[in-house]
Design a protein around this motif. Structure first.
Motif, PDB file in Angstrom:
ATOM      1  N   ASP A 127      18.695  14.651  -2.677  1.00 33.84           N
ATOM      2  CA  ASP A 127      17.499  15.476  -2.895  1.00 33.84           C
ATOM      3  C   ASP A 127      16.952  15.249  -4.301  1.00 33.84           C
ATOM      4  N   ALA A 128      17.855  15.020  -5.231  1.00 29.66           N
ATOM      5  CA  ALA A 128      17.446  14.754  -6.615  1.00 29.66           C
ATOM      6  C   ALA A 128      18.557  14.003  -7.334  1.00 29.66           C
ATOM      7  N   VAL A 129      18.160  13.267  -8.357  1.00 28.31           N
ATOM      8  CA  VAL A 129      19.105  12.628  -9.272  1.00 28.31           C
ATOM      9  C   VAL A 129      18.934  13.302 -10.619  1.00 28.31           C
ATOM     10  N   THR A 130      20.051  13.599 -11.268  1.00 35.74           N
ATOM     11  CA  THR A 130      20.002  14.141 -12.628  1.00 35.74           C
ATOM     12  C   THR A 130      20.689  13.160 -13.566  1.00 35.74           C
ATOM     13  N   ALA A 131      20.118  13.050 -14.750  1.00 35.86           N
ATOM     14  CA  ALA A 131      20.685  12.180 -15.785  1.00 35.86           C
ATOM     15  C   ALA A 131      20.489  12.908 -17.116  1.00 35.86           C
ATOM     16  N   PHE A 132      21.486  13.687 -17.493  1.00 34.51           N
ATOM     17  CA  PHE A 132      21.378  14.503 -18.693  1.00 34.51           C
ATOM     18  C   PHE A 132      22.131  13.846 -19.842  1.00 34.51           C
ATOM     19  N   GLU A 133      21.380  13.396 -20.823  1.00 35.20           N
ATOM     20  CA  GLU A 133      21.919  12.717 -22.006  1.00 35.20           C
ATOM     21  C   GLU A 133      22.888  11.600 -21.629  1.00 35.20           C
ATOM     22  N   ILE A 134      22.405  10.700 -20.772  1.00 33.33           N
ATOM     23  CA  ILE A 134      23.230   9.545 -20.394  1.00 33.33           C
ATOM     24  C   ILE A 134      22.498   8.224 -20.592  1.00 33.33           C
ATOM     25  N   LEU A 135      21.189   8.197 -20.371  1.00 35.69           N
ATOM     26  CA  LEU A 135      20.460   6.920 -20.436  1.00 35.69           C
ATOM     27  C   LEU A 135      20.472   6.299 -21.829  1.00 35.69           C
ATOM     28  N   GLU A 136      20.594   7.109 -22.856  1.00 31.17           N
ATOM     29  CA  GLU A 136      20.635   6.563 -24.215  1.00 31.17           C
ATOM     30  C   GLU A 136      21.913   5.774 -24.481  1.00 31.17           C
ATOM     31  N   HIS A 137      22.928   5.966 -23.633  1.00 33.95           N
ATOM     32  CA  HIS A 137      24.193   5.244 -23.779  1.00 33.95           C
ATOM     33  C   HIS A 137      24.186   3.910 -23.045  1.00 33.95           C
ATOM     34  N   THR A 138      23.127   3.637 -22.300  1.00 39.70           N
ATOM     35  CA  THR A 138      23.080   2.414 -21.502  1.00 39.70           C
ATOM     36  C   THR A 138      22.248   1.338 -22.205  1.00 39.70           C
ATOM     37  N   LEU A 139      22.542   0.107 -21.873  1.00 37.36           N
ATOM     38  CA  LEU A 139      21.764  -1.003 -22.419  1.00 37.36           C
ATOM     39  C   LEU A 139      20.459  -1.192 -21.653  1.00 37.36           C
ATOM     40  N   ASN A 140      20.476  -0.824 -20.347  1.00 33.79           N
ATOM     41  CA  ASN A 140      19.349  -1.134 -19.491  1.00 33.79           C
ATOM     42  C   ASN A 140      18.868   0.094 -18.707  1.00 33.79           C
ATOM     43  N   PRO A 141      18.299   1.095 -19.375  1.00 35.95           N
ATOM     44  CA  PRO A 141      17.802   2.252 -18.630  1.00 35.95           C
ATOM     45  C   PRO A 141      16.677   1.876 -17.664  1.00 35.95           C
ATOM     46  N   PHE A 142      15.937   0.801 -17.962  1.00 32.92           N
ATOM     47  CA  PHE A 142      14.882   0.340 -17.057  1.00 32.92           C
ATOM     48  C   PHE A 142      15.475   0.020 -15.687  1.00 32.92           C
ATOM     49  N   GLY A 143      16.518  -0.780 -15.660  1.00 29.51           N
ATOM     50  CA  GLY A 143      17.153  -1.178 -14.400  1.00 29.51           C
ATOM     51  C   GLY A 143      17.732   0.005 -13.649  1.00 29.51           C
ATOM     52  N   ILE A 144      18.305   0.943 -14.365  1.00 31.36           N
ATOM     53  CA  ILE A 144      18.896   2.125 -13.735  1.00 31.36           C
ATOM     54  C   ILE A 144      17.807   2.979 -13.101  1.00 31.36           C
TER      55      ILE A 144
END
Length: 171
Positions: free
Chosen positions: A65-82
């Protein structure tokens, strides 16, 4: 209330304003306090298993129904791909904003606890747009700390966190 408790409270309020209890959520990251609080409010929360989302995005191919990403994308190299790989149509995501008076966060004791990205709000909005998301609403807030010094004073007046609700753009 600690800065972390304040973030949890604000995030829960933001999500519950438009996401119905009983919704099935994929929360990016391992089980955490925020996920436990969402469960207590009646949401069904599934987590990723600690896999490196830059490399393994298989869990994102499932529809929730939804995806949540709370303070996680800044830890990734490729937030675009995610962000591009998410198949669900609804997203709640929060990030720490880049602070002009402080360098990106980097834990000295934990090599995985580092920020590869710290965005300005317009940069993050653009990233969402480029990956096929339309922003429904957003909010920013400050995160003051109870310490003495120049930077703690600046934190009283400078937004630190940015949260967004987005929907998959119509194709």
């Amino acid at each position: 209330m600690t800065p972390f408790e304040n973030r949890v409270k604000k995030t829960l309020r933001f999500v519950s304003e438009t996401l119905e209890p009983g919704s099935i959520i994929l929360d990016l990251g391992i089980p955490n306090k925020l996920g436990s609080e969402l469960k207590a409010q009646g949401y069904e929360v599934n987590n990723t298993s600690g896999e490196d989302l830059d490399i393994d995005q298989s869990k994102l191919e499932e529809k929730f129904d939804a995806v949540t990403a709370f303070e996680i994308l800044e830890h990734t190299l490729n937030p675009f791909g995610i962000l591009k790989a998410i198949k669900s149509d609804r997203l709640f995501v929060s990030i720490p904003l880049r602070l002009w008076f402080s360098s990106a966060y980097r834990s000295e004791s934990d090599p995985l606890d580092r920020h590869f990205h710290e965005f300005e709000d317009w940069q993050f909005d653009w990233l969402l747009e480029k990956t096929g998301w339309e922003i429904v609403r957003s909010e920013k807030w400050k995160s003051p700390v109870k310490k003495l010094g120049f930077r703690p004073i600046l934190r009283m007046f400078t937004n630190r966190y940015y949260i967004v609700e987005a929907r998959r753009a119509t194709r």
